[in-house]
Design a protein around this motif. Structure first.
Motif, PDB file in Angstrom:
ATOM      1  N   UNK A 276       5.254  -7.676 -13.202  1.00 18.85           N
ATOM      2  CA  UNK A 276       4.094  -7.165 -13.882  1.00 18.85           C
ATOM      3  C   UNK A 276       2.685  -6.420 -12.730  1.00 18.85           C
ATOM      4  N   UNK A 277       2.606  -4.800 -13.411  1.00 21.36           N
ATOM      5  CA  UNK A 277       1.650  -4.311 -12.372  1.00 21.36           C
ATOM      6  C   UNK A 277       1.259  -3.445 -13.489  1.00 21.36           C
ATOM      7  N   UNK A 405       4.336   7.129  -4.951  1.00 20.80           N
ATOM      8  CA  UNK A 405       5.995   6.493  -5.707  1.00 20.80           C
ATOM      9  C   UNK A 405       6.261   5.903  -4.555  1.00 20.80           C
ATOM     10  N   UNK A 406       6.293   5.462  -3.286  1.00 24.48           N
ATOM     11  CA  UNK A 406       6.202   4.269  -2.413  1.00 24.48           C
ATOM     12  C   UNK A 406       5.797   2.633  -3.141  1.00 24.48           C
ATOM     13  N   UNK A 407       4.913   2.833  -3.416  1.00 20.68           N
ATOM     14  CA  UNK A 407       3.989   1.712  -3.904  1.00 20.68           C
ATOM     15  C   UNK A 407       5.149   1.561  -5.336  1.00 20.68           C
ATOM     16  N   UNK A 408       5.292   2.042  -6.388  1.00 21.29           N
ATOM     17  CA  UNK A 408       5.880   1.907  -7.780  1.00 21.29           C
ATOM     18  C   UNK A 408       7.295   1.555  -7.194  1.00 21.29           C
ATOM     19  N   UNK A 417       3.541  -4.797  -4.513  1.00 21.80           N
ATOM     20  CA  UNK A 417       3.692  -3.044  -3.914  1.00 21.80           C
ATOM     21  C   UNK A 417       3.790  -2.530  -2.801  1.00 21.80           C
ATOM     22  N   UNK A 418       3.564  -3.650  -2.141  1.00 24.83           N
ATOM     23  CA  UNK A 418       2.641  -3.213  -0.773  1.00 24.83           C
ATOM     24  C   UNK A 418       1.572  -3.078  -0.270  1.00 24.83           C
ATOM     25  N   UNK A 419       1.599  -2.348   0.712  1.00 27.50           N
ATOM     26  CA  UNK A 419       0.180  -2.036   1.416  1.00 27.50           C
ATOM     27  C   UNK A 419      -0.171  -0.255   0.364  1.00 27.50           C
TER      28      UNK A 419
END
Length: 434
Positions: A276-277, A405-408, A417-419
């Motif tokens: 969950x985020x 968008x890359x995090x999502x 989500x990464x960096x």
């Protein structure tokens, strides 16, 4: 518009429903084209912030439609993201150009489904002998069942589904997380600016509003009842009920028609192992001037806000006085969301929290409610008249959007989500010490 690297299918009818009845899946032999309708609705109270949508769609009750955006209709079994829009349970639609997922699907190599659901009285009226309430929530559940059955045909993996939603859409996800019928239909969840402090109301309070609605409908449609009145009369009665509710509650944020608390919330039992985020925008409440965030709420959602520790606050201050959104944002968004995060971790979920501090140049609203939407979905054309973007060049919007968008999509793939870099910050919620 959707770019050439993806295929956008729809609108597709995923279910059908009689007025004030639960949805039922479309029969396999039903080959009728979708109506393309969105739920009948009044103009959004957030038009001053977002601008009105620039595309027009027919409004009608055959509105249980969705779109699918995919890099290819093949057998790649990509991660799937299902989008539930916001709008205070009274406006919006998954079919709007604001929610075109072309960039998100192409950049992340994911399949994105955007869903219509019933709104206002049609979706959330509680009235004895007429409507049970929460029909919009059951529409969303039926959409998830459609995804589970059909998404493999669009290049998606039905065993790898992330739901994401904003505001009312995020509140819906919180409720779906605790709905036993939704178990197994999604595996990750992203809640964007969910005002948990006003997530649900008691059935008794919803019944009072239902009776007010019926009284007002009798004025606008004499001789008709809730089942036979024209949609225009329903909307007129809905507008009157909203005014009456504002007088009763003193809140401009709380919608008159929304989810009713359920007795079978199985959240703790169902989230073990789920990713969950959740998060909020630093100035979320600048979209609701005059709302203090002092709701006096009761029930599980309200109690989470009361028990929570002090959350992160906006750089604009801490008091919420003189139009400062920081205090109300903390009370309505940050504190209840952080309390939910701790509860989810205790129940065995893996949880991340984010905050967006992006304040577009030339905007009077700062990091307001909905400001993350053009970073994730839509296009230059769809958002070109949005006041909340000020005079920020679209290249800047798109550059920040590419990172978000890359995090999502990274979260949809891995649960992380990464960096990330400012103006987006993210943290993992630690597990409780033994």
């Amino acid at each position: 518009m959707t770019g050439p690297a993806v295929v956008r299918s729809g609108p597709i009818r995923y279910a059908e429903a009689e007025r004030f009845a639960r949805p039922r899946p479309v029969r396999g032999q039903d080959t009728r084209p979708s109506s393309g309708e969105i739920c009948p609705q009044l103009p959004s109270r957030l038009d001053a912030v977002m601008g009105p949508p620039l595309d027009r769609h027919p409004q009608g009750e055959d509105c249980l439609n969705l779109t699918v955006t995919t890099p290819a209709r093949d057998t790649a079994a990509r991660p799937v993201l299902v989008w539930f829009h916001g709008g205070g349970f009274s406006s919006g639609a998954g079919l709007l150009d604001w929610y075109d997922a072309g960039a998100l699907a192409a950049e992340g190599d994911v399949v994105v489904v955007a869903v219509n659901y019933r709104l206002g009285a049609l979706g959330y009226l509680c009235l004895d002998g007429v409507a049970e309430g929460n029909l919009g929530l059951y529409d969303q559940l039926e959409a998830l069942r459609w995804v589970n059955t059909h998404i493999a045909g669009y290049g998606g993996d039905p065993a790898d589904v992330t739901v994401f939603g904003q505001s009312a859409g995020a509140l819906s996800i919180r409720l779906l997380m605790g709905l036993p019928e939704a178990r197994g239909l999604f595996h990750r969840a992203i809640l964007q600016s969910a005002p948990l402090a006003i997530a649900t109301r008691s059935r008794a309070d919803a019944a009072v509003l239902g009776r007010i609605f019926a009284e007002r409908l009798a004025v606008h449609a004499p001789g008709d009842d809730s089942r036979t009145a024209a949609p225009e009369a329903l909307l007129a009665a809905q507008r009157d009920t909203a005014l009456a509710h504002r007088e009763r509650s003193g809140s401009i944020l709380e919608p008159p028609f929304g989810p009713v608390a359920t007795a079978d919330d199985a959240l703790d039992a169902q989230v073990r192992g789920m990713d969950v985020m959740y998060g909020w925008n630093a100035d979320d409440m600048s979209a609701f001037p005059g709302e203090t965030g002092e709701t006096g709420e009761t029930g599980e959602m309200g109690e989470m806000g009361k028990e929570s520790e002090t959350g992160e606050v906006s750089k604009r201050g801490e008091t919420g006085e003189n139009g400062d959104p920081a205090g109300p944002t903390r009370r309505i968004y940050a504190e209840p969301l952080d309390a939910l995060g701790r509860r989810l971790v205790r129940a065995g979920a893996r949880v991340h929290a984010y905050r967006l501090d992006w304040r577009p140049a030339g905007s009077d609203f700062g990091a307001t409610h909905c400001v993350e939407l053009p970073l994730l979905l839509g296009s230059r054309a769809a958002w070109r008249r949005s006041p909340m973007l000020g005079h920020t060049p679209w290249d800047e919007v798109d550059g920040l959007g590419r990172a978000m968008r890359a995090a999502w999509t990274g979260f949809a793939r891995t649960g992380r989500p990464g960096t990330v870099a400012p103006p987006l910050t993210c943290r993992e919620i630690p597990s409780p010490r033994p």
